[in-house]
Motif scaffolding. Structure first.
Motif, PDB file in Angstrom:
ATOM      1  N   ILE A  22       4.966  -2.731   0.405  1.00  0.00           N
ATOM      2  CA  ILE A  22       3.703  -2.849   1.129  1.00  0.00           C
ATOM      3  C   ILE A  22       3.297  -1.506   1.722  1.00  0.00           C
ATOM      4  CG2 ILE A  22       2.606  -3.915   3.148  1.00  0.00           C
ATOM      5  CD1 ILE A  22       4.326  -6.403   2.589  1.00  0.00           C
ATOM      6  N   LEU A  23       4.271  -0.722   2.160  1.00  0.00           N
ATOM      7  CA  LEU A  23       3.985   0.492   2.920  1.00  0.00           C
ATOM      8  C   LEU A  23       3.781   1.749   2.086  1.00  0.00           C
ATOM      9  CD1 LEU A  23       6.536   0.008   5.835  1.00  0.00           C
ATOM     10  CD2 LEU A  23       4.093  -0.485   5.831  1.00  0.00           C
ATOM     11  N   PRO A  25       2.318   3.773  -1.032  1.00  0.00           N
ATOM     12  CA  PRO A  25       1.329   3.668  -2.111  1.00  0.00           C
ATOM     13  C   PRO A  25       1.905   4.072  -3.469  1.00  0.00           C
ATOM     14  CG  PRO A  25       0.550   5.104  -0.341  1.00  0.00           C
ATOM     15  CD  PRO A  25       1.960   4.748  -0.047  1.00  0.00           C
ATOM     16  N   PHE A  26       1.434   3.443  -4.506  1.00  0.00           N
ATOM     17  CA  PHE A  26       1.773   3.671  -5.908  1.00  0.00           C
ATOM     18  C   PHE A  26       3.232   3.356  -6.224  1.00  0.00           C
ATOM     19  CE2 PHE A  26      -1.894   6.503  -5.279  1.00  0.00           C
ATOM     20  CZ  PHE A  26      -2.771   5.864  -6.137  1.00  0.00           C
ATOM     21  N   LEU A  27       4.174   3.982  -5.552  1.00  0.00           N
ATOM     22  CA  LEU A  27       5.592   3.694  -5.768  1.00  0.00           C
ATOM     23  C   LEU A  27       5.901   2.262  -5.337  1.00  0.00           C
ATOM     24  CD1 LEU A  27       8.335   4.836  -6.604  1.00  0.00           C
ATOM     25  CD2 LEU A  27       8.637   5.604  -4.252  1.00  0.00           C
ATOM     26  N   GLY A  28       5.084   1.727  -4.453  1.00  0.00           N
ATOM     27  CA  GLY A  28       5.269   0.365  -3.974  1.00  0.00           C
ATOM     28  C   GLY A  28       5.178  -0.678  -5.070  1.00  0.00           C
ATOM     29  N   LEU A  29       4.432  -0.396  -6.110  1.00  0.00           N
ATOM     30  CA  LEU A  29       4.336  -1.328  -7.236  1.00  0.00           C
ATOM     31  C   LEU A  29       5.700  -1.506  -7.894  1.00  0.00           C
ATOM     32  CD1 LEU A  29       2.297  -3.011  -8.860  1.00  0.00           C
ATOM     33  CD2 LEU A  29       1.992  -1.040 -10.337  1.00  0.00           C
ATOM     34  N   LEU A  30       6.376  -0.409  -8.130  1.00  0.00           N
ATOM     35  CA  LEU A  30       7.709  -0.449  -8.732  1.00  0.00           C
ATOM     36  C   LEU A  30       8.723  -1.073  -7.766  1.00  0.00           C
ATOM     37  CD1 LEU A  30       9.347   0.420 -11.217  1.00  0.00           C
ATOM     38  CD2 LEU A  30       9.756   2.589 -10.065  1.00  0.00           C
ATOM     39  N   LEU A  31       8.629  -0.722  -6.493  1.00  0.00           N
ATOM     40  CA  LEU A  31       9.538  -1.294  -5.501  1.00  0.00           C
ATOM     41  C   LEU A  31       9.339  -2.803  -5.374  1.00  0.00           C
ATOM     42  CD1 LEU A  31       9.307   1.409  -2.686  1.00  0.00           C
ATOM     43  CD2 LEU A  31      11.220   0.996  -4.235  1.00  0.00           C
ATOM     44  N   LEU A  61      10.969 -12.025  -1.329  1.00  0.00           N
ATOM     45  CA  LEU A  61      10.116 -12.428  -2.445  1.00  0.00           C
ATOM     46  C   LEU A  61       8.648 -12.433  -2.038  1.00  0.00           C
ATOM     47  CD1 LEU A  61       9.872 -13.526  -5.348  1.00  0.00           C
ATOM     48  CD2 LEU A  61      10.165 -15.807  -4.392  1.00  0.00           C
ATOM     49  N   ILE A  62       8.367 -12.943  -0.853  1.00  0.00           N
ATOM     50  CA  ILE A  62       6.981 -12.988  -0.374  1.00  0.00           C
ATOM     51  C   ILE A  62       6.443 -11.580  -0.143  1.00  0.00           C
ATOM     52  CG2 ILE A  62       5.523 -13.687   1.574  1.00  0.00           C
ATOM     53  CD1 ILE A  62       7.351 -16.194   1.780  1.00  0.00           C
ATOM     54  N   CYS A  63       7.217 -10.742   0.544  1.00  0.00           N
ATOM     55  CA  CYS A  63       6.766  -9.363   0.801  1.00  0.00           C
ATOM     56  C   CYS A  63       6.588  -8.578  -0.489  1.00  0.00           C
ATOM     57  CB  CYS A  63       7.753  -8.641   1.718  1.00  0.00           C
ATOM     58  SG  CYS A  63       7.735  -9.203   3.409  1.00  0.00           S
ATOM     59  N   SER A  64       7.504  -8.774  -1.429  1.00  0.00           N
ATOM     60  CA  SER A  64       7.383  -8.082  -2.714  1.00  0.00           C
ATOM     61  C   SER A  64       6.135  -8.522  -3.465  1.00  0.00           C
ATOM     62  CB  SER A  64       8.623  -8.332  -3.577  1.00  0.00           C
ATOM     63  OG  SER A  64       9.761  -7.787  -2.974  1.00  0.00           O
ATOM     64  N   SER A  65       5.853  -9.817  -3.445  1.00  0.00           N
ATOM     65  CA  SER A  65       4.664 -10.330  -4.127  1.00  0.00           C
ATOM     66  C   SER A  65       3.388  -9.790  -3.491  1.00  0.00           C
ATOM     67  CB  SER A  65       4.650 -11.852  -4.087  1.00  0.00           C
ATOM     68  OG  SER A  65       5.798 -12.368  -4.711  1.00  0.00           O
ATOM     69  N   VAL A  66       3.350  -9.785  -2.160  1.00  0.00           N
ATOM     70  CA  VAL A  66       2.191  -9.229  -1.454  1.00  0.00           C
ATOM     71  C   VAL A  66       2.053  -7.743  -1.761  1.00  0.00           C
ATOM     72  CG1 VAL A  66       1.279  -8.693   0.841  1.00  0.00           C
ATOM     73  CG2 VAL A  66       2.174 -10.962   0.368  1.00  0.00           C
ATOM     74  N   GLY A  67       3.169  -7.025  -1.777  1.00  0.00           N
ATOM     75  CA  GLY A  67       3.143  -5.595  -2.085  1.00  0.00           C
ATOM     76  C   GLY A  67       2.635  -5.318  -3.488  1.00  0.00           C
ATOM     77  N   VAL A  69       0.600  -7.209  -5.300  1.00  0.00           N
ATOM     78  CA  VAL A  69      -0.839  -7.490  -5.341  1.00  0.00           C
ATOM     79  C   VAL A  69      -1.628  -6.376  -4.666  1.00  0.00           C
ATOM     80  CG1 VAL A  69      -2.630  -9.063  -4.511  1.00  0.00           C
ATOM     81  CG2 VAL A  69      -0.549  -9.980  -5.542  1.00  0.00           C
ATOM     82  N   MET A  70      -1.157  -5.930  -3.499  1.00  0.00           N
ATOM     83  CA  MET A  70      -1.848  -4.845  -2.793  1.00  0.00           C
ATOM     84  C   MET A  70      -1.869  -3.568  -3.625  1.00  0.00           C
ATOM     85  SD  MET A  70      -0.538  -5.307   1.140  1.00  0.00           S
ATOM     86  CE  MET A  70      -1.028  -3.645   1.548  1.00  0.00           C
ATOM     87  N   GLN A  71      -0.734  -3.238  -4.224  1.00  0.00           N
ATOM     88  CA  GLN A  71      -0.662  -2.007  -5.013  1.00  0.00           C
ATOM     89  C   GLN A  71      -1.517  -2.098  -6.279  1.00  0.00           C
ATOM     90  OE1 GLN A  71       0.609   0.716  -3.841  1.00  0.00           O
ATOM     91  NE2 GLN A  71       1.369  -0.346  -2.041  1.00  0.00           N
ATOM     92  N   LEU A  72      -1.609  -3.289  -6.860  1.00  0.00           N
ATOM     93  CA  LEU A  72      -2.487  -3.449  -8.023  1.00  0.00           C
ATOM     94  C   LEU A  72      -3.941  -3.222  -7.636  1.00  0.00           C
ATOM     95  CD1 LEU A  72      -0.946  -6.477  -9.933  1.00  0.00           C
ATOM     96  CD2 LEU A  72      -1.052  -4.095 -10.680  1.00  0.00           C
TER      97      LEU A  72
END
Length: 90
Positions: A22-23, A25-31, A61-67, A69-72
């Motif tokens: 979530i925090l 940018p860009f690398l958050g998609l992979l994380l 799982l929830i934080c990763s999913s939100v992250g 979506v946000m990064q996309l």
């Protein structure tokens, strides 16, 4: 006496990856993707070994999913912004 059980380490990793997705940018998609895999792994390990950490795995799982979506949205926003600026210049 209550018995202390160990917290699953994969669940802690999944929550950490989810928060970072979530925090950052860009690398958050992979994380975020790694966080989802770590969460699924933790859930399976917790069911097999009866360790603690199920709530952490679900939160990861929830934080990763939100992250993800946000990064996309961020990536698609950059693509839209730069595609529109190149069209108007010419």
């Amino acid at each position: 006496m209550s018995e202390k059980t160990k917290t699953n380490s994969s669940s802690v990793v999944s929550l950490t990856m989810g928060i970072l997705s979530i925090l950052i940018p860009f690398l958050g998609l992979l994380l975020g993707v790694f966080g989802v895999f770590a969460s699924r792994k933790a859930t399976k390990e917790i069911e097999a070994t009866r360790e603690d950490g199920r709530g952490l795995a679900i939160s990861g799982l929830i934080c990763s999913s939100v992250g993800i979506v946000m990064q996309l949205f961020v990536v698609l926003g950059y693509i839209a912004f730069f595609s529109l600026t190149t069209v108007n210049v010419g």
